[in-house]
Design an enzyme around this catalytic site. Structure first.
Site, PDB file in Angstrom:
ATOM      1  N   ASP A   1      -1.436   6.505   6.473  1.00 26.56           N
ATOM      2  CA  ASP A   1      -2.543   5.605   6.138  1.00 26.56           C
ATOM      3  C   ASP A   1      -2.728   4.677   7.335  1.00 26.56           C
ATOM      4  O   ASP A   1      -1.869   3.835   7.613  1.00 26.56           O
ATOM      5  CB  ASP A   1      -2.169   4.818   4.869  1.00 26.56           C
TER       6      ASP A   1
ATOM      7  N   LYS B   1     -11.745  -2.014   6.940  1.00 27.66           N
ATOM      8  CA  LYS B   1     -10.886  -2.905   7.709  1.00 27.66           C
ATOM      9  C   LYS B   1     -11.416  -3.040   9.134  1.00 27.66           C
ATOM     10  O   LYS B   1     -11.790  -4.111   9.559  1.00 27.66           O
ATOM     11  CB  LYS B   1      -9.437  -2.392   7.733  1.00 27.66           C
TER      12      LYS B   1
ATOM     13  N   TRP C   1       0.825  -1.213   0.000  1.00 27.19           N
ATOM     14  CA  TRP C   1       0.000   0.000   0.000  1.00 27.19           C
ATOM     15  C   TRP C   1       0.857   1.259   0.000  1.00 27.19           C
ATOM     16  O   TRP C   1       0.545   2.227  -0.696  1.00 27.19           O
ATOM     17  CB  TRP C   1      -0.967   0.010   1.182  1.00 27.19           C
TER      18      TRP C   1
HETATM   19  C1  LIG Z   1      -6.926  -2.242   2.306  1.00 29.67           C
HETATM   20  C2  LIG Z   1      -5.924  -1.189   2.434  1.00 29.67           C
HETATM   21  C3  LIG Z   1      -5.713  -0.256   1.427  1.00 29.67           C
HETATM   22  C4  LIG Z   1      -6.468  -0.306   0.103  1.00 29.67           C
HETATM   23  O1  LIG Z   1      -7.785   0.107   0.295  1.00 29.67           O
HETATM   24  P1  LIG Z   1      -8.800   0.330  -0.919  1.00 29.67           P
HETATM   25  O2  LIG Z   1     -10.024   0.842  -0.234  1.00 29.67           O
HETATM   26  O3  LIG Z   1      -9.013  -1.001  -1.564  1.00 29.67           O
HETATM   27  O4  LIG Z   1      -8.224   1.315  -1.856  1.00 29.67           O
HETATM   28  C5  LIG Z   1      -4.777   0.727   1.640  1.00 29.67           C
HETATM   29  N1  LIG Z   1      -4.081   0.807   2.784  1.00 29.67           N
HETATM   30  C6  LIG Z   1      -4.256  -0.087   3.777  1.00 29.67           C
HETATM   31  C7  LIG Z   1      -3.454   0.041   5.039  1.00 29.67           C
HETATM   32  C8  LIG Z   1      -5.185  -1.100   3.640  1.00 29.67           C
HETATM   33  O5  LIG Z   1      -5.347  -1.992   4.638  1.00 29.67           O
END
Ligand SMILES: *Cc1c(COP(=O)(O)O)cnc(C)c1O
Length: 359
Positions: A170, A194, A100
């Protein structure tokens, strides 16, 4: 009705109480004769839903008034591109701790000068690099991290020393799993699928001073975070139903005792699993101990066929989605807020029995 223990990395398990409330309010939300899915985002009812959600989130995280809360859509992936659109003027520093962060870096590199400050790719992202003295320069607009690496099961337990540059993080897979000090960040965001809600909502918490009108000229209004904050997330139709579910989860978290209590429970659940892994002769954790996540726990047997057997048999036993990410192999147990302790206990018992039967 029978529910499984769902160890999915995301979209993931939600609190049963929340799903039940949502079900009971499906046809008639609080006597208004319609579902939240059917109401105008400009209605008084929805205004209450989004305002209450924000207020509860502010309370849970003690978010100060000089920070904005924004509800967005488009996934973390849209933010990968939106962050440089808004904030990359000269240079940005990226720490690559997994897929990511790497994708976020690539999006930034399309738009300007993105610098890799550190990476753990040399060991399949199984650790967090030393971030105490990175080559951060004064002309960097921000330093970007992915705080909990959902695929690899690592977590920053100490934030990087950004040498005074703004920190962008993030926090998708660790958001609301334990207390966090929002004031250490200039911009943080989480895709809620998540640990918080259904796919389709991202929550941004940003320092008002960091938000800027000086965005790249091609930035769509809905990706202009200052504008979205000014419009209180209602520039266009927001993901209304998803925001409503997030609001129910915030209420649930408050009832559970808040983030201190959630953090305590999550640490306990993770310890059950890690303690087992550390003494097992068959299963092995894949992450450097001091960098372990309490949300995502990858493990392997070292034998692909045995891993596959484990995944198949655990499914039979009522535990779903334990297959690891294709880039790590093996297994991964995501044990978010809504995974009860009983689910982790059942997993550990199952692993114990599997080890006896297969060695
Ligand atoms: C799942 C995830 C993403 C990607 O998320 P999307 O909504 O599919 O774009 C990005 N960063 C982290 C830490 C994630 O767990």
């Amino acid at each position: 009705m029978s529910r499984v223990y769902n160890f999915s990395a995301g979209p993931a398990v939600l609190p049963e109480e929340v799903l039940k409330t949502a079900a009971s309010e499906m046809l008639d939300y609080h006597g208004c004769g319609m579902s939240v899915m059917e109401m105008s985002h400009r209605s008084k009812m929805f205004d209450d839903i989004i305002k209450t959600a924000e207020a509860d989130l502010r309370e849970l995280l003690s978010i100060p008034d000089d920070y904005s809360v924004i509800f967005l859509q488009g996934g973390a992936h849209l933010l990968f591109g939106g962050i440089p659109m808004n904030f990359l003027h000269k240079k940005a520093g990226y720490i690559i701790t997994g897929q990511w962060a790497k994708k976020a870096y690539k999006e930034a590199a399309k738009q300007g000068e993105a610098v890799v400050l550190a990476s753990s790719e040399d060991e399949t992202f199984s650790y967090i690099p030393d971030c105490s003295d990175l080559p951060i320069t004064d002309d960097m607009d921000y330093v970007y991290i992915c705080e909990n690496n959902t695929i690899y099961g690592t977590k920053y337990h100490t934030l990087p020393n950004t040498k005074g540059r703004p920190l962008v993080s993030d926090v998708s897979s660790c958001f609301l799993s334990e207390p966090m000090d929002v004031t250490k960040y200039d911009f943080l965001y989480a895709g809620v699928q998540k640990n918080v809600g259904p796919a389709g909502v991202q929550i941004v918490i940003a320092k008002k001073d960091f938000l800027t009108d000086d965005v790249k000229p091609y930035t769509p209004d809905i990706m202009n975070y200052k504008l979205m904050a000014e419009k209180e997330s209602l520039l266009n139709t927001p993901p209304c139903y998803g925001i409503y579910i997030c609001g129910l989860v915030f209420k649930w978290l408050k009832e559970m005792g808040g983030l201190e209590e959630m953090g305590r429970r999550n640490a306990e659940k993770a310890k059950l699993l890690y303690d087992f892994l550390d003494q097992s002769k068959l299963f092995k954790g894949t992450v450097r101990k001091e960098d372990r996540s309490i949300m995502n726990v990858p493990f392997v047997t070292g034998d692909k066929d045995l891993d596959a057997k484990f995944v198949a048999e655990s499914k039979e036993a009522g535990m779903e989605n334990l297959k690891g990410h294709r880039t790590v192999g093996g297994m991964r147990a995501s044990i978010y807020n809504a995974m009860p302790r009983a689910g982790v206990e059942k997993l550990v018992e199952f692993m114990e029995a599997f080890e006896k039967a297969n060695s």
